[in-house]
Scaffold this motif. Structure first.
Motif, mmCIF file in Angstrom:
data_model
loop_
_atom_site.group_PDB
_atom_site.id
_atom_site.type_symbol
_atom_site.label_atom_id
_atom_site.label_comp_id
_atom_site.label_asym_id
_atom_site.label_seq_id
_atom_site.Cartn_x
_atom_site.Cartn_y
_atom_site.Cartn_z
ATOM 1 N N MET A 34 0.843 -1.190 0.000
ATOM 2 C CA MET A 34 0.000 0.000 0.000
ATOM 3 C C MET A 34 0.876 1.237 0.000
ATOM 4 O O MET A 34 1.957 1.257 0.597
ATOM 5 N N VAL A 35 0.398 2.249 -0.705
ATOM 6 C CA VAL A 35 1.014 3.570 -0.620
ATOM 7 C C VAL A 35 -0.099 4.583 -0.402
ATOM 8 O O VAL A 35 -1.156 4.503 -1.025
ATOM 9 N N LEU A 36 0.126 5.481 0.528
ATOM 10 C CA LEU A 36 -0.794 6.584 0.792
ATOM 11 C C LEU A 36 -0.081 7.858 0.373
ATOM 12 O O LEU A 36 1.048 8.114 0.811
ATOM 13 N N THR A 55 -8.044 0.368 -2.555
ATOM 14 C CA THR A 55 -7.649 1.548 -3.299
ATOM 15 C C THR A 55 -8.785 2.561 -3.245
ATOM 16 O O THR A 55 -9.949 2.206 -3.424
ATOM 17 N N GLY A 56 -8.447 3.808 -2.971
ATOM 18 C CA GLY A 56 -9.491 4.822 -2.894
ATOM 19 C C GLY A 56 -8.914 6.211 -2.761
ATOM 20 O O GLY A 56 -7.707 6.408 -2.605
ATOM 21 N N LYS A 57 -9.803 7.180 -2.827
ATOM 22 C CA LYS A 57 -9.412 8.588 -2.727
ATOM 23 C C LYS A 57 -10.419 9.296 -1.834
ATOM 24 O O LYS A 57 -11.625 9.129 -2.002
ATOM 25 N N TYR A 58 -9.913 10.064 -0.886
ATOM 26 C CA TYR A 58 -10.761 10.789 0.043
ATOM 27 C C TYR A 58 -10.306 12.236 0.101
ATOM 28 O O TYR A 58 -9.118 12.509 0.161
ATOM 29 N N ARG A 68 -8.827 20.800 1.985
ATOM 30 C CA ARG A 68 -8.154 20.905 0.687
ATOM 31 C C ARG A 68 -7.110 19.810 0.503
ATOM 32 O O ARG A 68 -6.301 19.868 -0.406
ATOM 33 N N ARG A 69 -7.175 18.803 1.354
ATOM 34 C CA ARG A 69 -6.237 17.685 1.248
ATOM 35 C C ARG A 69 -6.931 16.495 0.586
ATOM 36 O O ARG A 69 -8.062 16.183 0.890
ATOM 37 N N VAL A 70 -6.197 15.820 -0.281
ATOM 38 C CA VAL A 70 -6.684 14.604 -0.925
ATOM 39 C C VAL A 70 -5.777 13.465 -0.477
ATOM 40 O O VAL A 70 -4.550 13.552 -0.579
#
Length: 98
Positions: A51-53, A74-77, A81-83
């Protein structure tokens, strides 16, 4: 007899180590710098993947974190203003390439 058992056990351990998924680890990497904390390798256990964040702020990569992760998704949150982008993969050291 004992030498035979010891030899078979050693061979089994060697095969298991070669077959295990290996991931890069870095618990703090700031953009443009080398890993600041816990650089190395982890061996994924059952139900784990690499995993990489990556944390992006105002469209710029701020920091990243790599490790073995159980039940990785895998996902995006987006928060403020931070992703936060989580990426999971299942080949040796694949999280170094993402």
């Amino acid at each position: 007899m004992n030498k035979c058992v010891l030899g078979l056990f050693s061979l089994f351990c060697l095969i298991m180590a070669a077959a295990s998924l290996k991931c890069a680890t870095c618990h703090l990497q700031i953009t443009g710098e080398r890993c600041r904390r816990d650089f190395g390798i982890c061996v994924a256990q059952k139900d784990e993947s690499c995993m990489v964040l990556k944390v992006v702020y105002n469209f710029s990569l701020v920091l990243s974190y790599m490790d073995c992760q159980k039940f990785c998704k895998t996902g995006k949150y987006a928060i403020n203003r931070r992703v936060y982008r989580y990426t999971c993969c299942k080949s040796n050291y694949c999280n170094r390439l993402i």
